[in-house]
Enzyme design. Sequence first.
Site, PDB file in Angstrom:
ATOM      1  N   ASP A   1      -1.340   5.086  -4.748  1.00 47.51           N
ATOM      2  CA  ASP A   1      -0.517   6.114  -4.115  1.00 47.51           C
ATOM      3  C   ASP A   1      -1.282   7.423  -3.996  1.00 47.51           C
ATOM      4  OD1 ASP A   1       1.528   7.682  -3.188  1.00 47.51           O
ATOM      5  OD2 ASP A   1       2.620   7.746  -5.080  1.00 47.51           O
TER       6      ASP A   1
ATOM      7  N   ASP B   1       0.337   9.742   3.375  1.00 48.04           N
ATOM      8  CA  ASP B   1       0.668   9.094   2.109  1.00 48.04           C
ATOM      9  C   ASP B   1       0.564   7.572   2.193  1.00 48.04           C
ATOM     10  OD1 ASP B   1       1.666   8.345  -0.309  1.00 48.04           O
ATOM     11  OD2 ASP B   1       3.566   9.397  -0.125  1.00 48.04           O
TER      12      ASP B   1
END
Length: 453
Positions: free
Chosen positions: A70, A266
């Site tokens: 992430d 992201d």
Amino acid sequence: MDLVIMNFVFLLYLTSVVKCSIKLDFNKVSTPSKYTKRDALPMPLINDKILYTTELEIGSNKDKVSVSIDTGSYDLWVMSNDAVCYKVSEFQTEGAPQLPDIFNDIDQDYSCTFNGTYNSKSSKTFKNTSEDFSIGYVDGSAAQGVWGYDSVQFGQYGVTGLKIGIANRSSVSDGILGIGIANGYDNFPVLLQKQGLINKIAYSVYLNSSNSTTGTILFGAIDHAKYKGALSTVPVDSKSQLSVNVTNLKTKNGNVASGGHSILLDTGSTFSIFPDEWIDALGHSLNATYDEDESVYEIECDGYDEHFFGFSIGDSDFSVPIQDLKTEKDGQCYLAIMSNSVIGGGGILFGDDILRQIYLVYDLQDMTISVAPVVYTEDEDIEEILNPNEDQNEVPTSTSFTQSASSSGSQPSSTISGENMDKNTTSSSSGNCQTRSWIAILSALFLVYIHII
């Protein structure tokens, strides 16, 4: 999409070379998947999703744990060996919004320990901080436990003294390896550089096409074969998240928004998050019908070959096929972009559905992101990202931009409550490398897991 859950396994390899040829053979297996995120920007739970995960070995016993990769967060947290798994309705974040059904299934039954656990008590290298660990997500899922420090191994390499959250209660299915901007301590990318495994706190991301089973991440290096034109380097416009100024947002039929907008790039999110007016502009350009019950636009499942969502970052222009921005439920297709008004706050996010069109280089040392249109290829042309003290460009073949953008966002603050807290009950590699530098390049390959439910 209700029938298929895809989970990418991210297998890490570290080499002390610039040019490498590595062959990996993987087994295709079934795995449950249920994921949301996080603390940089509130996120929806997306039931049918792609997760990019890496298998780590933690502690002196080298406990194997798979965690989601992430760029939108910076912590590593994993499941404890004694973790108790809950449904979200049983252990949840208070005040979570009601999400559209196509993005959410809070009572899906799963095991939070399916992807491996870590026994800190039996690890000789574990250091307890006596700090409580707690995290809550916008879909309502949550995890609690303690913080500690331990060694983390990946392949034959590793780092020591990495801060780890160890969850002993969780309604989240997967732990997270955050590789975003560090806050208050040295996180994974920082330790890679400080402990001599890479030369600079930087990495490049290649997610590959939507129907591909592979992708790559290189820590400390760039693969020039994976993009066309020149890399365009823009400043990160936030101190806490990897967001940049995005302009020229448009569809086939006209503009979606004017001016520049701060948008988080992201890799930890399958779908993107837009303001209502952007979603409306996309829906109208497709002659879509708004579904009041689902709070999303219904679209045709095919027939949009000429339609796209376009935008610019720095000197680079991008075009995302509308087919990459849809999801399907019960035979009906929907425009799969979450409204930021539903989850609260004004944050805007590009997830994997859009980032697959971009080759990305995140430089956490100089606080820049370099981008170019992606090229889907198995070819490799890998070059290390140089030390900033050397008299050369840190990101090869790039142009730089300084721009301003309007920005708005929110940081989640969550408390957790529990009701009905009953307990729910390989790969191989080969290759040839030509050593050209002592600088280590950390590389990764993804394998798609398909699970029929």
